[in-house]
Design a protein around this motif. Structure first.
Motif, mmCIF file in Angstrom:
data_model
loop_
_atom_site.group_PDB
_atom_site.id
_atom_site.type_symbol
_atom_site.label_atom_id
_atom_site.label_comp_id
_atom_site.label_asym_id
_atom_site.label_seq_id
_atom_site.Cartn_x
_atom_site.Cartn_y
_atom_site.Cartn_z
ATOM 1 N N PHE A 532 0.810 -1.211 0.000
ATOM 2 C CA PHE A 532 0.000 0.000 0.000
ATOM 3 C C PHE A 532 0.848 1.266 0.000
ATOM 4 O O PHE A 532 0.317 2.365 0.094
ATOM 5 C CB PHE A 532 -0.946 0.006 1.216
ATOM 6 C CG PHE A 532 -0.258 -0.154 2.537
ATOM 7 C CD1 PHE A 532 0.251 0.931 3.205
ATOM 8 C CD2 PHE A 532 -0.125 -1.414 3.113
ATOM 9 C CE1 PHE A 532 0.882 0.787 4.432
ATOM 10 C CE2 PHE A 532 0.490 -1.568 4.342
ATOM 11 C CZ PHE A 532 0.995 -0.469 4.999
ATOM 12 N N HIS A 533 2.180 1.130 -0.070
ATOM 13 C CA HIS A 533 3.044 2.303 -0.095
ATOM 14 C C HIS A 533 3.607 2.566 -1.477
ATOM 15 O O HIS A 533 4.719 3.058 -1.631
ATOM 16 C CB HIS A 533 4.185 2.148 0.922
ATOM 17 C CG HIS A 533 3.778 2.468 2.328
ATOM 18 N ND1 HIS A 533 4.202 1.755 3.420
ATOM 19 C CD2 HIS A 533 2.974 3.426 2.821
ATOM 20 C CE1 HIS A 533 3.677 2.267 4.518
ATOM 21 N NE2 HIS A 533 2.929 3.274 4.176
ATOM 22 N N ARG A 534 2.856 2.224 -2.498
ATOM 23 C CA ARG A 534 3.201 2.584 -3.868
ATOM 24 C C ARG A 534 2.499 3.895 -4.217
ATOM 25 O O ARG A 534 1.522 4.302 -3.589
ATOM 26 C CB ARG A 534 2.768 1.477 -4.825
ATOM 27 C CG ARG A 534 3.404 0.123 -4.540
ATOM 28 C CD ARG A 534 4.808 0.038 -5.056
ATOM 29 N NE ARG A 534 5.444 -1.242 -4.735
ATOM 30 C CZ ARG A 534 6.637 -1.595 -5.169
ATOM 31 N NH1 ARG A 534 7.334 -0.774 -5.925
ATOM 32 N NH2 ARG A 534 7.159 -2.758 -4.838
ATOM 33 N N ASN A 549 3.351 12.387 -15.282
ATOM 34 C CA ASN A 549 4.572 12.783 -14.572
ATOM 35 C C ASN A 549 5.115 11.752 -13.589
ATOM 36 O O ASN A 549 6.273 11.875 -13.167
ATOM 37 C CB ASN A 549 4.315 14.096 -13.807
ATOM 38 C CG ASN A 549 4.188 15.292 -14.727
ATOM 39 O OD1 ASN A 549 5.179 15.869 -15.162
ATOM 40 N ND2 ASN A 549 2.952 15.670 -15.034
ATOM 41 N N PHE A 550 4.307 10.724 -13.239
ATOM 42 C CA PHE A 550 4.753 9.813 -12.185
ATOM 43 C C PHE A 550 4.502 8.360 -12.571
ATOM 44 O O PHE A 550 3.663 8.060 -13.423
ATOM 45 C CB PHE A 550 4.043 10.135 -10.859
ATOM 46 C CG PHE A 550 4.200 11.553 -10.422
ATOM 47 C CD1 PHE A 550 5.385 11.990 -9.850
ATOM 48 C CD2 PHE A 550 3.181 12.477 -10.608
ATOM 49 C CE1 PHE A 550 5.550 13.306 -9.453
ATOM 50 C CE2 PHE A 550 3.322 13.790 -10.222
ATOM 51 C CZ PHE A 550 4.522 14.214 -9.639
ATOM 52 N N ASP A 551 5.247 7.491 -11.912
ATOM 53 C CA ASP A 551 5.110 6.049 -12.112
ATOM 54 C C ASP A 551 4.209 5.484 -11.016
ATOM 55 O O ASP A 551 4.529 5.613 -9.828
ATOM 56 C CB ASP A 551 6.493 5.384 -12.059
ATOM 57 C CG ASP A 551 6.417 3.871 -12.213
ATOM 58 O OD1 ASP A 551 5.329 3.353 -12.527
ATOM 59 O OD2 ASP A 551 7.462 3.213 -12.024
ATOM 60 N N PRO A 552 3.091 4.830 -11.377
ATOM 61 C CA PRO A 552 2.180 4.323 -10.334
ATOM 62 C C PRO A 552 2.796 3.249 -9.458
ATOM 63 O O PRO A 552 2.353 3.033 -8.333
ATOM 64 C CB PRO A 552 0.997 3.766 -11.138
ATOM 65 C CG PRO A 552 1.546 3.513 -12.499
ATOM 66 C CD PRO A 552 2.604 4.547 -12.724
ATOM 67 N N HIS A 553 3.830 2.553 -9.960
ATOM 68 C CA HIS A 553 4.458 1.475 -9.200
ATOM 69 C C HIS A 553 5.742 1.912 -8.493
ATOM 70 O O HIS A 553 6.463 1.081 -7.951
ATOM 71 C CB HIS A 553 4.762 0.291 -10.112
ATOM 72 C CG HIS A 553 3.551 -0.231 -10.830
ATOM 73 N ND1 HIS A 553 2.497 -0.807 -10.170
ATOM 74 C CD2 HIS A 553 3.225 -0.233 -12.144
ATOM 75 C CE1 HIS A 553 1.573 -1.167 -11.046
ATOM 76 N NE2 HIS A 553 1.985 -0.831 -12.243
ATOM 77 N N ALA A 554 6.005 3.199 -8.500
ATOM 78 C CA ALA A 554 7.216 3.697 -7.841
ATOM 79 C C ALA A 554 7.105 3.519 -6.332
ATOM 80 O O ALA A 554 6.016 3.548 -5.750
ATOM 81 C CB ALA A 554 7.426 5.170 -8.184
#
Length: 675
Positions: A532-534, A549-554
């Motif tokens: 849950f901290h992705r 702008n962002f990666d959902p799996h980062a």
């Protein structure tokens, strides 16, 4: 001669036994007696039991006239369930086929070999008749084996299901009572239609369900779970009605299908033979349903009860969540008393005694500076005390505490009454930051808007399905957003260690100032191990601005213990980045309220991952944190609702916090604050 007479008597006895075996089923099943001609010697010689393992046996034809067919006689073997009877029409078709093959010169073996290939796909429910090509109506036949569609399917699947066996009748000679024959044929026909219909229904149900896997990656998994649910329901009926045989069979099917399911969550994780097990389970469920005609109604009632229970559960969850938020954010009476007594003492104290020593250390960049923003006096005291207890050189540590106007006097009085030795401390009132106003800070402007006030203080603006934690008034406090203004608060410092007030320090932290952040601004522990901290759990990736702008799996990272390089912060103008994203999120379409989502977007590609041993999370919500991880962590964090100073806090973790509280302190005793 005596020997010959003995042989004749023996042969007569055998024939009588055979005759009795033919007539016995008729008597058992209410059939009318028929006249049967003497069996020819060739009948016994043909070997009626030449295959003992054959599941279905057809007795030989008895000599009769060429224009009439003998009546069907059914033999039921022990241990079998209901047996199917071939009708006279099927027998006539078999005889005609044998005659045609005999006329064309084909042997019986060739007919048998061609039979499977000549069958139509649409006739898979029709019985297969294997006959002797050389046998006519007036001749003795050989044993014929009848294999129904269910039997062939079970044989292909290699299953040992206890299904229905199909046994053809024995055709005998003699005159038949026409009305009795018609009645028996009609009953047999209805029996066959019912069985074929049930078999076809079970097979079509399985095919229909297994066919769903083409549209959903976990359709077969859902089918298996549904079958297990139905099976468990049926087992409850068996327990009350004493059907132990069916219960054992159903449990065996459940074990097979549970082994096939295992821990699979999608169809591609299932074994290859899963469909055969699904079909076997479906056949067993269909068979069980026949003997429990009330199961359908019971299942419907159970579905209704289940739906009602689920609704009640969801309602209770929402209520429990709301009450947990209230309990977590309510100030205990002892701490409220502590704040009042300290405030009262502060204003009655001589003004000359209200200043802290070592003021010269407050802006010395060579020392170790800590930033702590809190409105909880006792929590802030634990952070400071635990840090100094483990510090190798306490005199080199400087603590900067910022609080609000209501708690400023109490916070300052506590540290005046409990000096820190040679360590320096500074307590500031957020109201003194005149530069922090709505014209400079977008978030402050948003917090003061009428929309936000209505959202927090008028319940009509809340959605029923919205998490109540987002309506916590703490988000109205600018204290939560001060972490984005560190360079403005400490203009002469190069590095600052930020600590939340629900942390406890267990090790000397000076090594953090020596960590090379490699040009990054924020040093933090990543939380990739927690699903849950992705990023996709905090940001709205349905918004194109976020998705671009962002990666959902980062990996996300943790606030609570962060080392910030203020020199790089100023160089990269991080505060302006924060302002830009806050303006874009004015309507809360990019993320919900809170500081972590804002931190994720602000410090995107600007965060250096620290070793996990520096920061252990979860003590405020997870009762299963590894004890070894807690002991080796430099900082433990009670993030969550179960804070150690609350009664709802987890007792097993409270000892790490209460160790750093002196409960004999005069103010704590006066307010009855106990461990």
């Amino acid at each position: 001669m005596a020997v010959l007479r003995g042989r004749r008597r023996c042969r007569g006895a055998v024939l009588l036994l055979l005759l009795a075996s033919v007539l016995a089923p008729l008597v058992l099943y209410g059939g009318s007696p028929v006249s049967v001609a003497h069996l020819p010697d060739s009948t016994a010689a043909s070997g009626a039991f030449d295959r003992e393992d054959a599941p279905n046996l057809v007795w030989p034809q008895i000599a009769a006239s060429g224009t009439s067919l003998a009546r069907d006689l059914t033999i039921e073997r022990p241990g079998e369930h209901k047996n199917r009877v071939l009708s006279a029409t099927d027998h006539l078709q078999a005889v005609e086929a044998a005659s045609r093959s005999r006329a064309s010169g084909k042997s019986d073996a060739s007919v048998l070999r061609e039979e499977p290939e000549s069958r139509n796909v649409d006739d898979e429910d029709a019985p297969v008749v294997e006959g002797d090509g050389n046998a006519g109506l007036g001749q003795g036949g050989v044993i014929r084996e009848v294999v129904g569609s269910e039997g062939s399917a079970e044989h292909k699947d290699g299953s040992d299901d206890g299904g229905e066996n199909i046994i053809s009748g024995m055709h005998s000679t003699g005159s038949l009572n026409s009305s009795s024959s018609q009645t028996r044929d009609a009953t047999t026909s209805r029996d066959n239609q019912t069985r074929v219909s049930n078999s076809s229904s079970a097979r079509h149900t399985t095919n229909r369900r297994t066919g769903q896997s083409t549209t959903s990656p976990d359709a077969t998994v859902h089918i298996i779970k549904d079958q297990l649910t139905r099976a468990k329901t049926y087992l409850g009926f068996f327990a009350s009605r004493g059907n132990h045989g069916f219960a054992r069979e159903l449990r065996a099917r459940m074990r097979d299908i549970q082994r096939a399911l295992g821990d699979a969550t999608s169809d591609r994780q299932l074994p290859q033979n899963v469909h055969s097990k699904i079909r076997a389970m479906e056949q067993t469920l269909v068979k069980v349903k026949k003997i429990h005609d009330s199961c359908s109604g019971a299942v419907n009632r159970l579905h209704t009860v289940l739906h009602s229970t689920e609704q009640q559960l969801e309602s209770n969850k929402r209520q429990a969540n709301y009450l947990a938020q209230v309990a977590a954010k309510s100030l205990p009476k002892g701490l409220y008393c502590l704040t009042l007594r300290l405030t009262n003492e502060y204003y009655f104290t001589n003004s000359k005694n209200k200043d802290f020593p070592y003021v010269e250390k407050l802006e010395d960049p060579k020392l170790y500076h800590y930033a702590l923003f809190s409105d909880n006096v006792l929590a802030a005291a634990v952070v400071v005390n635990s840090t100094l207890v483990h510090a190798k050189k306490p005199e080199d540590h400087v603590f900067h505490i910022v609080t609000d106007r209501l708690n400023y006097a109490a916070m300052k009085m506590w540290f005046l009454a409990n000096p820190l030795g040679k360590a320096a401390i500074q307590v500031q009132n957020i109201e003194e930051f005149t530069w922090l106003n709505s014209s400079y800070s977008p978030v402050l402007k948003q917090l003061e808007s009428q929309f936000m006030i209505d959202y927090y203080f008028k319940s009509g603006h809340a959605r029923p399905d919205e998490n109540p934690k987002f309506r916590n008034p703490k988000y109205l406090s600018i204290l939560n957003h001060l972490r984005f203004y560190l360079p403005e608060i400490f203009p002469k410092l190069n590095k600052v260690l930020f600590l939340d007030d629900d942390t406890v320090v267990q090790r000397d932290l000076t090594a953090l100032w020596l960590v090379d952040l490699k040009g990054k601004v924020n040093g933090a522990v990543e939380t990739c191990r927690e699903t849950f901290h992705r990023f996709d759990k905090y940001l709205n990736f349905s918004n194109p601005l976020i998705a671009k702008n962002f990666d959902p799996h980062a990996c996300g990272w943790a606030y609570g213990m962060n080392i910030f390089d203020l020199s790089e912060w100023r160089k990269q103008n991080i505060t302006e980045v924060y302002h830009t994203w806050q303006k874009l999120n004015e309507n809360r379409l990019l993320w919900k309220l809170g500081t972590l989502p804002a931190g994720l977007v602000t410090f995107w590609n600007r965060t250096f991952p620290l070793d996990r041993s520096w920061h252990q999370l979860g003590l405020g919500y997870n009762p299963n944190v590894n004890e070894r991880d807690i002991r080796r962590a430099a900082v433990i964090h009670y993030n969550g609702n179960l804070k150690p100073w609350l009664e709802i806090g987890l007792p097993k973790y409270r000892k790490y916090w209460s160790t750093h509280v002196d409960f004999n302190q005069v103010f704590l005793r006066g307010c009855n604050v106990n461990p």
